[in-house]
Design a protein around this motif. Sequence first.
Motif, short mmCIF file in Angstrom:
data_model
loop_
_atom_site.label_atom_id
_atom_site.label_comp_id
_atom_site.label_asym_id
_atom_site.label_seq_id
_atom_site.Cartn_x
_atom_site.Cartn_y
_atom_site.Cartn_z
N ASP A 1 6.32 4.44 -0.92
CA ASP A 1 5.19 3.92 -1.53
C ASP A 1 3.96 4.08 -0.82
O ASP A 1 3.78 3.46 -0.28
N PRO A 2 3.22 5.34 -1.24
CA PRO A 2 1.95 5.62 -0.61
C PRO A 2 0.93 4.46 -0.41
O PRO A 2 0.06 4.21 0.32
N PHE A 3 1.07 3.68 -1.67
CA PHE A 3 0.18 2.58 -1.74
C PHE A 3 0.31 1.39 -0.80
O PHE A 3 -0.44 0.57 -0.67
N ALA A 4 1.43 1.19 -0.36
CA ALA A 4 1.94 0.20 0.34
C ALA A 4 1.38 0.30 1.84
O ALA A 4 1.67 -0.70 2.59
N ILE B 1 -3.27 19.13 4.16
CA ILE B 1 -3.24 17.62 4.09
C ILE B 1 -3.60 17.32 2.56
O ILE B 1 -4.60 17.53 1.95
N VAL B 2 -2.72 16.50 2.03
CA VAL B 2 -2.86 15.77 0.83
C VAL B 2 -3.34 14.36 1.17
O VAL B 2 -2.54 13.55 1.65
N ALA B 3 -4.36 14.14 1.08
CA ALA B 3 -4.81 12.92 1.51
C ALA B 3 -4.55 11.74 0.70
O ALA B 3 -4.11 11.95 -0.30
N PRO B 4 -4.50 10.63 1.48
CA PRO B 4 -4.20 9.25 0.53
C PRO B 4 -4.67 9.10 -0.57
O PRO B 4 -6.14 9.19 -0.31
N GLN B 5 -4.22 8.56 -1.72
CA GLN B 5 -4.99 8.22 -2.93
C GLN B 5 -5.77 7.14 -2.64
O GLN B 5 -5.61 6.25 -1.79
N ALA B 6 -6.68 6.63 -3.74
CA ALA B 6 -7.31 5.59 -4.02
C ALA B 6 -6.57 4.52 -3.75
O ALA B 6 -5.57 4.55 -4.62
N GLY B 7 -7.01 3.47 -3.39
CA GLY B 7 -6.51 2.20 -3.34
C GLY B 7 -6.59 1.58 -2.03
O GLY B 7 -6.13 1.88 -0.84
N TYR B 8 -7.15 0.29 -1.95
CA TYR B 8 -7.30 -0.63 -0.46
C TYR B 8 -7.92 0.19 0.40
O TYR B 8 -7.69 0.04 1.61
N GLY B 9 -8.93 0.91 0.26
CA GLY B 9 -9.77 1.83 1.21
C GLY B 9 -9.28 3.04 1.74
O GLY B 9 -9.79 3.72 2.61
#
Length: 301
Positions: free
Chosen positions: A271-274, A157-165
């Motif tokens: 867009d992973p941050f979205a 697993i490549v975990a979600p990057q930092a941003g909005y929790g």
Amino acid sequence: MSDTTFARLDVLKTYKLYVGGKFPRSESGRVYEVTDAKGEWLANAPLGTRKDTRDAVLAARAAVKGWAGTTAYNRGQVLYRVAEMLQGRREQFAAEVSLSEGIGPKKAAALVDAAIDRWVWYAGWTDKVAQIAGGANPVAGPYFNLSTPEPTGVVGIVAPQAGYGHSLLGLVSVIAPAIATGNTVVVAAAADAPLPALSLGEVLATSDLPGGVVNIISGRTADIAPTLASHQDVNALDLTGAIAADGPGAPTALEAAAADTLKRVVRPELDPFAQNWTDAPGTDRLLSFLETKTVWHPMGI
């Protein structure tokens, strides 16, 4: 007696990897600085290497048989225990999420609460997922045809990057469904905000979860992810936190490496941050890393 008051020195925490239920230092002995949203130093995190990642895969593989063989009800109890332990350290995690991602304490606390609730939600699914992923199939002939889900095995697993929790709620949202269905995982933590992930390892270690079921590596995603993608003992890959870029850590390069060993791959969002991790999770991730076994049996009289 002297009334001299001495200034107290803070006890600065040394974070470590979480591999095989233990807390080893990085094989290289190297660390990197973790800073807050203002660039101020928070802590040093271990700089995981390809060797650390291979060790984590070895630990995950060794844990597959025992964890997959555990009853679904028992897995649910373990996941619920994780929620209990995380609840007990709520304030610590809220502070880490707030500092790591530059969000207010109130919002950070709400995200930690959501992460706790997510463990509970997936704990409730462990003994129910077979009902939606399996079943009796109608066939032409005097046979029973039954399909039942089984775990895929080791999931990178490549975990979600930092941003909005994302560093905690996003992390829990990708780990919990994979292990709820009997898989074991090796996680590349968010490189810029690894502290919630590394602290989560401490929670897991005291939550009745067998060693090796979850393994957490911090460091450069471009070093860890390609090793997971190409490793022959990794059965599936979740690229949720992979961000479009050039080089070996890019999603397209990771998918190509995974294809060489016929891995099942969950692709990242454009867009992973979205992605809003506070949305209801649904069952998609529960079903992502399951294989279907079909059995034929003659009907008796």
